[in-house]
Design a protein around this motif. Structure first.
Motif, mmCIF file in Angstrom:
data_model
loop_
_atom_site.group_PDB
_atom_site.id
_atom_site.type_symbol
_atom_site.label_atom_id
_atom_site.label_comp_id
_atom_site.label_asym_id
_atom_site.label_seq_id
_atom_site.Cartn_x
_atom_site.Cartn_y
_atom_site.Cartn_z
ATOM 1 N N UNK A 78 11.956 -2.491 -4.468
ATOM 2 C CA UNK A 78 13.345 -1.668 -4.723
ATOM 3 C C UNK A 78 13.564 -0.417 -3.821
ATOM 4 N N UNK A 79 12.703 0.485 -3.941
ATOM 5 C CA UNK A 79 12.738 1.632 -2.953
ATOM 6 C C UNK A 79 11.635 1.752 -1.877
ATOM 7 N N UNK A 80 11.923 1.555 -0.720
ATOM 8 C CA UNK A 80 10.679 1.629 0.486
ATOM 9 C C UNK A 80 9.985 2.737 0.544
ATOM 10 N N UNK A 81 10.446 3.713 -0.140
ATOM 11 C CA UNK A 81 9.742 5.062 0.187
ATOM 12 C C UNK A 81 9.144 5.452 -1.386
ATOM 13 N N UNK A 82 8.873 4.694 -2.221
ATOM 14 C CA UNK A 82 8.286 5.406 -3.452
ATOM 15 C C UNK A 82 6.878 4.989 -3.446
ATOM 16 N N UNK A 83 6.190 4.516 -2.613
ATOM 17 C CA UNK A 83 4.870 4.102 -2.554
ATOM 18 C C UNK A 83 3.973 4.663 -1.441
ATOM 19 N N UNK A 84 3.058 4.677 -1.666
ATOM 20 C CA UNK A 84 1.814 5.273 -0.718
ATOM 21 C C UNK A 84 0.454 4.541 -0.726
ATOM 22 N N UNK A 85 -0.011 4.215 0.664
ATOM 23 C CA UNK A 85 -1.240 3.739 0.606
ATOM 24 C C UNK A 85 -2.371 4.615 0.643
ATOM 25 N N UNK A 86 -3.680 4.227 -0.264
ATOM 26 C CA UNK A 86 -4.472 5.054 -0.066
ATOM 27 C C UNK A 86 -5.918 4.453 0.249
ATOM 28 N N UNK A 87 -6.702 4.681 1.085
ATOM 29 C CA UNK A 87 -7.789 3.875 1.929
ATOM 30 C C UNK A 87 -9.131 4.263 0.897
ATOM 31 N N UNK A 88 -9.784 3.136 0.742
ATOM 32 C CA UNK A 88 -11.111 3.196 -0.044
ATOM 33 C C UNK A 88 -12.016 4.124 0.870
ATOM 34 N N UNK A 89 -12.930 4.996 0.006
ATOM 35 C CA UNK A 89 -14.034 5.547 0.806
ATOM 36 C C UNK A 89 -15.138 4.957 1.438
ATOM 37 N N UNK A 90 -15.653 5.470 2.483
ATOM 38 C CA UNK A 90 -16.680 4.896 3.296
ATOM 39 C C UNK A 90 -17.922 4.666 2.301
ATOM 40 N N UNK A 91 -18.442 3.746 2.463
ATOM 41 C CA UNK A 91 -19.722 3.336 1.861
ATOM 42 C C UNK A 91 -20.963 3.086 2.472
ATOM 43 N N UNK A 92 -22.026 3.980 2.550
ATOM 44 C CA UNK A 92 -23.050 3.692 3.584
ATOM 45 C C UNK A 92 -24.289 3.689 2.746
ATOM 46 N N UNK A 93 -25.534 3.449 3.523
ATOM 47 C CA UNK A 93 -26.661 3.663 2.801
ATOM 48 C C UNK A 93 -26.704 4.924 2.010
ATOM 49 N N UNK A 94 -27.594 5.239 1.116
ATOM 50 C CA UNK A 94 -27.912 6.269 0.449
ATOM 51 C C UNK A 94 -28.833 7.303 1.309
#
Length: 803
Positions: free
Chosen positions: A518-534
């Motif tokens: 409906x509204x093209x500006x009502x959404x926002x992308x959120x990137x997942x956090x980096x995951x590396x070896x502990x």
């Protein structure tokens, strides 16, 4: 932000310790069924082993660590390709630095810049693939790195005081029985130790002493109902007594002896039946029943010819019908057809700034040529104590498969030491160190699971939310990056997205836009956090040096000096605050970032100089730049080489973006200040986002602005800069081929004289490389590491005389 770079094999995700689980679940079946399951593991689930050839192990702040990664599957029967990406990290109390390397040809070549402000001390250089993350962190490749103050005397790690005495006992294959000849290995933290075994009555049974690296064996005939004790008779620990492990009353035992290139394997099981299984991580080559009986009476004995066995560690198991492991023992088989490496030089002795030409020839034992690829490092010989402790052969065949840290692994492959001595020492190691891929108690109480797959491509993933944080039931996503000519558009159901089959280097910006139904500006992308070896404290695996060693290795009057002409700087992270930073209306940044106001010049300020050429304007207003040959260069940390009348400038051209597109600075010829809407010049730490120490020039022309900027102004897009693979960089080595260069007054005190990560032989097994000596009159250490086309290891270390 999460970068998965993953290729998913749904049916094969399983623990590397899977073989022991198979023994538990299918052992009641026949040997053919067991081999079928094992072969499946070997072909599709083989762990990866990664080795890093490092130019040296000691540095000063501001230097560069150079390395080459060699990756292979543990199993030679694996049909799976190895990963295309690997991670290299510098670890202190936290992760200091991290890069991703992409496979090119026969390996992974890369480098890591050390910050000028890094605190001297001990660090760990770690390397791993995503597939390696399925194993505990201590099983990944790691090597100790020392960073020192260049103005202070450098010492090899010296033993300042003796550590408390320690001794551990290891019955061969885990158990021994009364009434049968027993072999018990021991390991102590003293290099030279003597003692004897006594019984509970105080009677002496046998003597013992260390044989190699604090290890030794005790052989005696234990009597039922008797207890035994080890009494130390050397050093200040004399008169101390330590109990031996008690004999077992049930279970199994394996004893191995080598005899004229054959292995005699005796097995004993106290009750019932068991099977004897021999494998090498690639295939099961023996699986037969063992009946209850006495090994000393000659039953349950097999002979295996060494010539029929492949190289490396072999694992012998006694397994009950219920899948319980009753005993296990390892033995090692050396490579039968080793690669012979011959190095020839154009001179016997070299002077300062002298040209060295090295011819390398690789042959097998029959004298036939061997093709391959290798990396080479040449360092100042005064730093011999700080060469890498491992070589590719010792790591791939021993250290990568044993528990804990193997001390001085190169000893076992030193051809100057008699083979019988090395075989004896290596057999002690096999008893004491233990197999690293097996955790039997875990397997009996857990179902193994694997989370991480092999990485063949890169990907980006995340989720989409409304501005209030609620999930969405569908969206349209647009992502593009002009830097790599990439664009993408797709509709998704739900609130998550995953985009794979990407290939992007470091510094690649992406614009991600999402539109709702409906509204093209009502959404926002959120990137997942980096995951590396502990993070892991690898220092605890090194332990303490053996008491009794006296080689402190002090380097008298040696100062490590890095070469200013190749000095690199890892810049600090920039923290942006709203009050002191400014985002221009026509933003020239491909990342949409804000800047310190002093770094920005806009049209109103620029117009007074419209008559000037833009290159002249930049050089006049920013003294850190100069112009030569139509291009702009930084005065910081550059190098000039003159050969055959040609002047070559290396490694000091600033990064330039014009309307969001990367340009060489020479392309600014013909552009005037009148053409510029916004100019931003970043120097020093301000250029950290672009990974440049030579400055950054950002321009928005009056014709428009970058495509990313245009799109970002029109939408609620997100600009991201994920961690991409490191762009290749060539090691700089000066060329003194003219009188002007040879007589240049600038001193040359390089520690790493030469580094080349990839040299390939021709079909005759021949290759050459060349370099110039420095002003130090010390011997050089030349070290070659690599692999042949048929996966044999190449390793050669030699000295070059410089006077």
């Amino acid at each position: 932000m999460f970068i998965s770079i993953i290729y998913f094999y749904e049916k094969i995700f399983i623990s590397i310790i899977f073989f022991s689980a198979i023994c538990i679940t299918v052992f009641s079946q026949n040997a053919d069924s067991l081999k079928l399951h094992y072969n499946y593991f070997s072909q599709y689930l083989s762990p990866e082993k990664l080795y890093l050839h490092i130019d040296r192990n000691i540095f000063v702040p501001g230097e560069t660590i150079w390395f080459k990664g060699y990756l292979e599957n543990k199993s030679y029967q694996s049909v799976m390709p190895t990963s295309n990406f690997m991670y290299v990290e510098l670890l202190g109390d936290t992760v200091i630095s991290r890069i991703i390397l992409k496979k090119v040809g026969g390996g992974f070549a890369g480098h890591m810049l050390l910050s000028d402000e890094i605190i001297p001390g001990e660090y760990i250089l770690r390397a791993y693939t995503n597939w390696n993350r399925n194993m505990p962190a201590e099983y990944m490749f790691y090597s100790k790195i020392r960073i020192v103050d260049s103005k202070k005397q450098v010492e090899k790690e010296a033993v300042s005081k003796k550590s408390d005495f320690k001794i551990d006992f290891y019955p061969e294959s885990g158990r021994y029985f009364a009434g049968m000849m027993a072999t018990i290995a021991f390991k102590t933290n003293y290099k030279n130790l003597t003692g004897y075994i006594r019984n509970s009555k105080g009677d002496k049974v046998t003597d013992f002493c260390t044989e190699h690296d604090g290890m030794g064996t005790i052989m005696f005939f234990p009597i039922e109902g008797e207890r035994y004790f080890a009494k130390v008779t050397s050093d200040e620990n004399a008169d101390k007594t330590y109990p031996l492990p008690e004999p077992s009353t049930e279970g199994g035992m394996i004893n191995i002896k080598s005899n004229h290139d054959a292995y005699i394997i005796q097995s004993y099981v106290s009750h019932g039946a068991a099977s004897l299984v021999l494998h090498n991580g690639s295939e099961i080559y023996y699986c037969e029943p063992v009946n209850q009986g006495s090994a000393n009476q000659g039953s349950n004995i097999i002979r295996i010819e060494g010539k029929n066995l492949p190289r490396g560690i072999n694992h012998v198991l006694l397994i009950s019908p219920e899948g319980q492991i009753l005993a296990e023992r390892m033995f090692f088989v050396y490579e039968k057809d080793v690669v012979k490496t011959d190095l020839n030089f154009n001179k016997d002795i070299y002077g300062k700034r002298d040209k060295v030409t090295v011819s390398a020839t690789f042959k097998d034992l029959n004298g036939d040529p061997v093709e391959g690829e290798f990396s080479v490092s040449v360092i100042d010989g005064k730093f011999r104590y700080f060469s890498q402790e491992e070589d590719i052969g010792s790591y791939m065949m021993i250290s990568s498969e044993l528990k804990g840290k193997v001390n001085n692994p190169g000893y076992y492959f030193d051809n100057s030491i008699p083979l019988n001595e090395r075989l004896r020492a290596l057999d002690l190691l096999m008893i004491v160190q233990g197999w690293r891929y097996y955790d039997i108690p875990y397997l009996f109480s857990h179902h193994p699971q694997v989370k991480y797959g092999k990485e063949f491509t890169q990907s980006l993933s995340g989720s989409v939310r409304t501005l209030m944080g609620s999930k969405t039931n569908g969206f349209s996503l647009i992502m593009f990056s002009p830097e790599i000519g990439f664009s993408y558009h797709n509709d998704f159901i739900g609130s998550n997205f995953y985009i794979d089959s990407l290939d992007f280097p470091e510094g690649t910006p992406f614009l991600i836009q999402v539109n709702g139904k409906v509204n093209r500006k009502n959404l926002m992308a959120h990137m997942e956090s980096d995951i590396f070896a502990p993070h892991f404290k690898y220092s605890q695996l090194y332990g303490t040096p053996l008491n009794g060693l006296n080689d402190s290795g002090t380097l008298k009057d040696v100062q490590i000096v890095y070469n200013d002409s190749v000095k690199s700087v890892q810049l600090k992270e920039v923290v942006i605050t709203a009050n002191s930073y400014y985002r221009p209306k026509h933003n020239p940044s491909p990342f949409g970032q804000s800047f310190e106001r002093k770094n920005v010049k806009e049209r109103e300020e620029l117009k007074r100089d419209d008559y000037k050429n833009i290159q002249d304007y930049i050089v006049e207003n920013y003294p850190s730049f100069y112009k030569m040959g139509g291009a702009i260069y930084s005065r910081r940390s550059g190098s000039i080489k003159q050969t055959s009348g040609e002047i070559i400038i290396t490694n000091n051209e600033p990064i330039l973006y014009v309307d969001g597109v990367k340009w060489p600075t020479v392309d600014l010829i013909g552009m005037s200040v009148r053409d510029i809407e916004t100019l931003v010049v970043l120097r020093g730490n301000d250029g950290v986002l672009y990974r440049s120490v030579w400055g950054v020039i950002l321009i928005t022309t009056r014709r428009g602005g970058s495509e990313i900027e245009k799109q970002n102004r029109k939408s609620n897009g997100v600009i991201i800069n994920p961690l991409g693979w490191q762009k290749p960089n060539k090691f700089y080595s000066p060329v003194y081929d003219t009188p002007e260069m040879y007589n240049a007054s600038k001193p040359d005190y390089r520690t790493t004289i030469y580094w080349n990560p990839s040299i390939k032989t021709d079909d005759k097994g021949f290759a050459t490389f060349e370099f110039y000596t420095s002003d130090y009159k010390n011997p050089y250490i030349i070290r070659i590491e690599g692999k042949t086309s048929d996966n044999r290891y190449i390793n050669k270390t030699t000295y070059l005389q410089v006077k």
